[in-house]
Design a protein around this motif. Structure first.
Motif, PDB file in Angstrom:
ATOM      1  N   VAL A  61      13.011 -13.381 -13.154  1.00 15.18           N
ATOM      2  CA  VAL A  61      13.242 -14.500 -14.056  1.00 15.18           C
ATOM      3  C   VAL A  61      12.912 -14.156 -15.508  1.00 15.18           C
ATOM      4  N   GLU A  62      11.976 -13.258 -15.719  1.00 10.77           N
ATOM      5  CA  GLU A  62      11.607 -12.866 -17.082  1.00 10.77           C
ATOM      6  C   GLU A  62      12.162 -11.492 -17.450  1.00 10.77           C
ATOM      7  N   HIS A  63      13.073 -10.979 -16.667  1.00  5.25           N
ATOM      8  CA  HIS A  63      13.581  -9.623 -16.895  1.00  5.25           C
ATOM      9  C   HIS A  63      14.299  -9.540 -18.245  1.00  5.25           C
TER      10      HIS A  63
ATOM     11  N   ARG B  73      19.214 -11.795 -15.352  1.00  5.70           N
ATOM     12  CA  ARG B  73      18.807 -13.206 -15.426  1.00  5.70           C
ATOM     13  C   ARG B  73      19.994 -14.110 -15.141  1.00  5.70           C
TER      14      ARG B  73
ATOM     15  N   PHE C 247      14.597 -20.973 -16.711  1.00  3.22           N
ATOM     16  CA  PHE C 247      15.966 -20.711 -17.142  1.00  3.22           C
ATOM     17  C   PHE C 247      16.502 -21.825 -18.043  1.00  3.22           C
TER      18      PHE C 247
ATOM     19  N   ASP D 279      16.120 -20.665 -21.422  1.00  2.37           N
ATOM     20  CA  ASP D 279      16.555 -19.298 -21.710  1.00  2.37           C
ATOM     21  C   ASP D 279      17.323 -19.273 -23.029  1.00  2.37           C
TER      22      ASP D 279
ATOM     23  N   VAL E  27      23.351 -18.324 -19.408  1.00  2.00           N
ATOM     24  CA  VAL E  27      22.357 -18.492 -18.343  1.00  2.00           C
ATOM     25  C   VAL E  27      22.106 -19.971 -18.110  1.00  2.00           C
TER      26      VAL E  27
END
Length: 503
Positions: free
Chosen positions: A240-242, A248, A265, A268, A273
């Motif tokens: 999720v934080e990639h 994502r 998200f 984001d 996304v």
């Protein structure tokens, strides 16, 4: 290309004896249309395949050629089109030196075990990758440790791959390192592809890179695994934080996301996304309301297509956002009480949304047909069951704004369609709707012939007078000839016969 004969080959009214004559003079283009006829007999298919070899593959895919009609040694592509029905055929094709044939074979189900083994150990990585994409859980598990990263990428996309194997592909844990990728097969590592590459024949992705660890293909493996619904939720949520937007983005569309991941998200930085998240049925009511205020139009539009969006939120979205014409999932699933509530709403956006349904109770349908808002009238105009009087009243009230939608009503009468075709402010889309309408009369169709796009549709209508149809066989627009006039079921039998040369 003989446009007239190609059109005749698709004509449903062409009698069997004329089909035989057409087979006798067919070239590859005519044969392609003949191969898709629903009434082609097995005997005719065999003759056509023997005359025009290129048609045999299409005939085999259509099930018109039996195993007895195929020689796998001289017709390997035809044998493949029959899905390699015999084990000995599969073995023969698996050994074919033309790599595209074993590659096609690899996506066939039910292959003999020894053939699967041949494909799994093929020297061409594309063959093995194709097998990995469609194979069984057992073979997928084995191929997950394949030395070539491209094969692992295919395993990651295969929904039959066991969840534990997909989790391992995400991290690489428990698997030996890949030794090759498509990039280092052709470029010396380390290599980073220039996004502004000037090579005209270059087919590498702009992000391709390999420093010996096959990083761009490893990234693709992770993306495939995240998109794969068989990959365990607990294995993917850590992305999720990639920093990779693509990873994502792939994760945001999964329907099994925990609420805390969805919440991340929702803020984001990338609107793509957030848009994928907005349409995701995994989001809760609080997030839906938060996303309804998103600054990005596409996020709001996609939220309107979420099947769980509350009706009050959906109505507000439709008031301020172009949500698109098709029936929205939440409106399609609305209960009878909700349908009534929407139809009686003082907000025209709510009435417009529910008017898109085509199963409304008569009273609600008729009430919306008399609505004072043009957008509501446009939505309800194609609803079955509306009378000619209701449609004419709508037309008198709103004119050009509803012409095309009135023309699309399945119960529009021939007289109404004639008037629409002569309407002083009729629009091109209305002509196209009239031209394809089952109730269109000859006068209405003749008017449609004046419009370039509607002409192609009208030329195929069975209500068009035969002399007009015959005249269209020499039309300057080849699409009128091929796709419409020659395929018109009202074309006289004598005209069909005269058009087909006699040998």
């Amino acid at each position: 290309m003989n446009h007239v004969l190609c059109g005749l080959a698709a004509n449903v009214s062409l009698p069997s004896e004329l089909v035989d004559r057409l087979i006798a003079v067919a070239d590859a283009e005519i044969a392609a249309d003949l191969a898709h006829r629903g009434d082609l007999s097995h005997a005719q298919a065999v003759v056509l395949a023997s005359r025009v070899g290129e048609s045999a593959v299409s005939l085999a895919y259509a099930g018109l050629l039996t195993a007895a009609d195929v020689d796998p040694e001289t017709q390997p592509d035809v044998a493949l089109a029959t899905r390699a029905r015999r084990p000995e055929w599969a073995r023969l094709i698996a050994e074919d030196p033309a790599v595209e044939r074993p590659e096609k074979l690899a996506d066939c189900s039910g292959l003999p075990i020894d053939v699967v083994e041949m494909l799994a150990t093929d020297s061409n990585v594309q063959v093995v990758a194709e097998l990995a994409l469609w194979t069984t859980p057992q073979t997928a598990t084995r191929l997950a440790a394949h030395p070539h990263a491209e094969v692992r990428r295919a395993v990651a996309a295969n929904e039959a791959t066991p969840p534990a194997v997909l989790a391992a592909l995400l991290t690489g844990e428990g698997l030996p390192p890949a030794q090759q990728c498509l990039l280092c097969d052709r470029e010396e590592a380390p290599f980073v592809h220039d996004p502004q590459c000037s090579r005209l024949d270059c087919d590498l992705p702009s992000s391709a890179s390999c420093d010996g660890s096959h990083e761009s293909t490893r990234h693709d493996i992770q993306q495939m695994a995240i998109r794969n619904p068989a990959t365990p939720t607990e294995a993917v949520v850590g992305f999720v934080e990639h920093p990779s937007l693509l990873l994502r983005w792939a994760l945001a569309g999964r329907s099994d996301l925990p609420s805390e991941v969805c919440a991340r998200f929702a803020v984001d930085s990338n609107p793509g996304v957030r848009a994928d998240l907005a349409e995701n049925p995994a989001i809760d009511g609080a997030l839906i309301r938060a996303l309804a205020a998103d600054r990005d139009h596409e996020v709001r539009r996609r939220l309107a297509h979420n099947p769980l969006v509350p009706l009050d939120v959906l109505t507000d979205l439709a008031s301020a956002t172009r949500v698109g014409a098709p029936l929205l999932p939440r409106i399609a699933s609305a209960s009878p009480d909700e349908v009534e509530e929407l139809a009686e709403s003082p907000n025209p956006a709510a009435r417009m949304l529910v008017a898109q349904r085509r199963d409304l109770p008569f009273a609600i349908r008729d009430g919306l047909a008399a609505d004072s808002d043009a957008k509501v009238a446009r939505s309800i105009a194609p609803h079955p069951g509306l009378t000619e009087g209701q449609l004419r009243t709508m037309l008198d009230r709103y004119g050009v704004r509803v012409v095309a939608k009135v023309a699309a009503n399945p119960d529009a009468t021939p007289a109404l369609l004639e008037d629409l075709a002569q309407h002083e402010r009729s629009v091109q889309k209305a002509f196209r709707e009239i031209a394809r309408h089952r109730n269109a009369s000859a006068p209405a169709l003749l008017a449609c012939l004046a419009d370039a796009q509607a002409r192609r549709i009208a030329a195929s209508h069975a209500a068009l007078p035969p002399p007009i149809v015959e005249g269209l066989l020499t039309d300057a627009d080849w699409q009128v000839v091929v796709e419409a006039a020659a395929a018109n079921p009202s074309l006289p039998l004598a005209a069909m016969s005269d058009l087909i040369p006699r040998l």
